[in-house]
Every structure is written in C-alpha cells, then in structure tokens.
Enzyme design. Sequence first.
Site, PDB file in Angstrom:
ATOM      1  N   GLY A 295       0.830  -1.197   0.000  1.00  0.00           N
ATOM      2  CA  GLY A 295       0.000   0.000   0.000  1.00  0.00           C
ATOM      3  C   GLY A 295       0.862   1.244   0.000  1.00  0.00           C
ATOM      4  O   GLY A 295       2.072   1.177   0.293  1.00  0.00           O
TER       5      GLY A 295
ATOM      6  N   GLN B  32       3.183   9.916   1.493  1.00  0.00           N
ATOM      7  CA  GLN B  32       4.456   9.219   1.248  1.00  0.00           C
ATOM      8  C   GLN B  32       5.110   9.611  -0.069  1.00  0.00           C
ATOM      9  O   GLN B  32       6.265   9.284  -0.308  1.00  0.00           O
ATOM     10  CB  GLN B  32       4.241   7.702   1.265  1.00  0.00           C
ATOM     11  CG  GLN B  32       3.821   7.177   2.628  1.00  0.00           C
ATOM     12  CD  GLN B  32       3.691   5.678   2.609  1.00  0.00           C
ATOM     13  OE1 GLN B  32       2.663   5.144   2.236  1.00  0.00           O
ATOM     14  NE2 GLN B  32       4.755   4.974   2.980  1.00  0.00           N
TER      15      GLN B  32
ATOM     16  N   CYS C  79       7.051  -0.321   6.728  1.00  0.00           N
ATOM     17  CA  CYS C  79       6.514   0.841   6.018  1.00  0.00           C
ATOM     18  C   CYS C  79       7.557   1.321   5.016  1.00  0.00           C
ATOM     19  O   CYS C  79       8.741   1.426   5.357  1.00  0.00           O
ATOM     20  CB  CYS C  79       6.203   1.949   7.029  1.00  0.00           C
ATOM     21  SG  CYS C  79       5.554   3.439   6.264  1.00  0.00           S
ATOM     22  N   LEU C  80       7.122   1.614   3.796  1.00  0.00           N
ATOM     23  CA  LEU C  80       8.070   2.066   2.761  1.00  0.00           C
ATOM     24  C   LEU C  80       8.768   3.360   3.157  1.00  0.00           C
ATOM     25  O   LEU C  80       9.856   3.654   2.663  1.00  0.00           O
ATOM     26  CB  LEU C  80       7.339   2.266   1.425  1.00  0.00           C
ATOM     27  CG  LEU C  80       6.770   1.002   0.763  1.00  0.00           C
ATOM     28  CD1 LEU C  80       5.941   1.385  -0.458  1.00  0.00           C
ATOM     29  CD2 LEU C  80       7.879   0.037   0.385  1.00  0.00           C
TER      30      LEU C  80
ATOM     31  N   HIS D 250      -3.487   0.725   7.853  1.00  0.00           N
ATOM     32  CA  HIS D 250      -2.128   1.284   7.820  1.00  0.00           C
ATOM     33  C   HIS D 250      -2.109   2.546   6.952  1.00  0.00           C
ATOM     34  O   HIS D 250      -1.535   3.569   7.340  1.00  0.00           O
ATOM     35  CB  HIS D 250      -1.169   0.213   7.276  1.00  0.00           C
ATOM     36  CG  HIS D 250       0.261   0.652   7.127  1.00  0.00           C
ATOM     37  ND1 HIS D 250       1.307   0.023   7.787  1.00  0.00           N
ATOM     38  CD2 HIS D 250       0.840   1.642   6.390  1.00  0.00           C
ATOM     39  CE1 HIS D 250       2.448   0.635   7.461  1.00  0.00           C
ATOM     40  NE2 HIS D 250       2.193   1.608   6.605  1.00  0.00           N
ATOM     41  N   GLU D 251      -2.756   2.466   5.790  1.00  0.00           N
ATOM     42  CA  GLU D 251      -2.725   3.606   4.860  1.00  0.00           C
ATOM     43  C   GLU D 251      -3.606   4.765   5.345  1.00  0.00           C
ATOM     44  O   GLU D 251      -3.239   5.928   5.171  1.00  0.00           O
ATOM     45  CB  GLU D 251      -3.122   3.162   3.447  1.00  0.00           C
ATOM     46  CG  GLU D 251      -2.265   2.040   2.852  1.00  0.00           C
ATOM     47  CD  GLU D 251      -0.769   2.276   2.955  1.00  0.00           C
ATOM     48  OE1 GLU D 251      -0.319   3.436   2.964  1.00  0.00           O
ATOM     49  OE2 GLU D 251      -0.014   1.280   3.062  1.00  0.00           O
TER      50      GLU D 251
ATOM     51  N   HIS E   1      -1.705   6.759   7.684  1.00  0.00           N
ATOM     52  CA  HIS E   1      -0.794   7.697   7.015  1.00  0.00           C
ATOM     53  C   HIS E   1      -1.467   9.033   6.708  1.00  0.00           C
ATOM     54  O   HIS E   1      -0.866  10.087   6.907  1.00  0.00           O
ATOM     55  CB  HIS E   1      -0.287   7.115   5.693  1.00  0.00           C
ATOM     56  CG  HIS E   1       0.975   6.315   5.811  1.00  0.00           C
ATOM     57  ND1 HIS E   1       2.151   6.840   6.308  1.00  0.00           N
ATOM     58  CD2 HIS E   1       1.247   5.032   5.487  1.00  0.00           C
ATOM     59  CE1 HIS E   1       3.088   5.901   6.278  1.00  0.00           C
ATOM     60  NE2 HIS E   1       2.568   4.787   5.796  1.00  0.00           N
TER      61      HIS E   1
END
Length: 163
Positions: free
Chosen positions: A46, A51, A92-93, A134-135, A138
């Site tokens: 995701g 991000q 997480c990216l 999770h997203e 963000h």
Amino acid sequence: MVLPIVKYPNKILRTKGKDLTFPLSPNRRKLIKDMLDTVRKAGGVGLAAPQIGQSLNLIVVNLEHQEVPAFVLINPRIKSSSRKTAEFEEGCLSIPGVFGKLKRPEKITFEAADLTGKKLVLEVDGIVAEVIQHEIDHINGVLIIDKITEYTKGEELLKGVKE
Ligand code: NI
C-alpha cells in the site's frame, strides 16, 4: 512514472491530508497512476499520498500477489471497527528496514470514493483490513512506530532520529 518515496522523519508524514474534489483533474488522475506504479515498483502492499509528498486523502492498495487487483481509495474513512483485534507484523516504505508487531481491529467498515466520485461502503477483514488501516493512518499523520509494541527488526535505525 515511479515517484520518490518520502522517508521518516520528514514532517509531511505527520501532516493530515485534505479531501480530493470531483471530477478529478488530469493531474490528480496522473498522480493516482503514478502512485500505483510506485507501490508496484517498491514491492509494497500500500501507499498513501503523504508518502509521495502530497497531503491528500488518497491511498492505493496493492495486493496483486494475493490475487487482489490493485485499487485506489479516495477520501477513505473508517466508519466502524471490530472490538476484536488481530496482531500483525508490519513495515513501512517510508521507514525502511524497521519492522514490528502491532495490534489492529480485525475487521473494519470504511467508506471511500472511487475514481468517478461514487461513494462506496465496504466491510473488510484480514490483510485487506490491515493494509487499509495502515494507509488511513498515514493520511492522519499516524505511523507504525506509534503503534508497534515489539520491534522485530531495525529498532536501532530509529535511535537518535528526531522528529
Ligand atoms: Ni506505511
């Protein structure tokens, strides 16, 4: 086009997103396409707009390796969450190399708009619920390091990092 991914502790990761309006402009459509390219290229499940440096309420989910076609959610909001929680191990990216265990509601009901602005309400569980939570975190400026109860990898990478 693959976009650069913003890394922690960049402040934009702590900035709440703004809702998109419809009809989407060509620029916004291009951004969504680029986010899909970026999450695939990064091998992530995701990606949220902060991000890639945009404070927008926009997320993409990429579970193609689980046979779920990648999709976009615009202005997503959690409407209700199960009391029952499940434990997940997440990375997480934007915080590369750091992984840990955390708990989230097992099941959620959320609303979001599709590319045409049509609102949908869905109930999901399992990995789909995990990734969407999770997203959505963000776009609310919340990161896994706020929720991890036990680091499994890379905790030392956070030492001395100041927000
Ligand atoms: Ni993340």
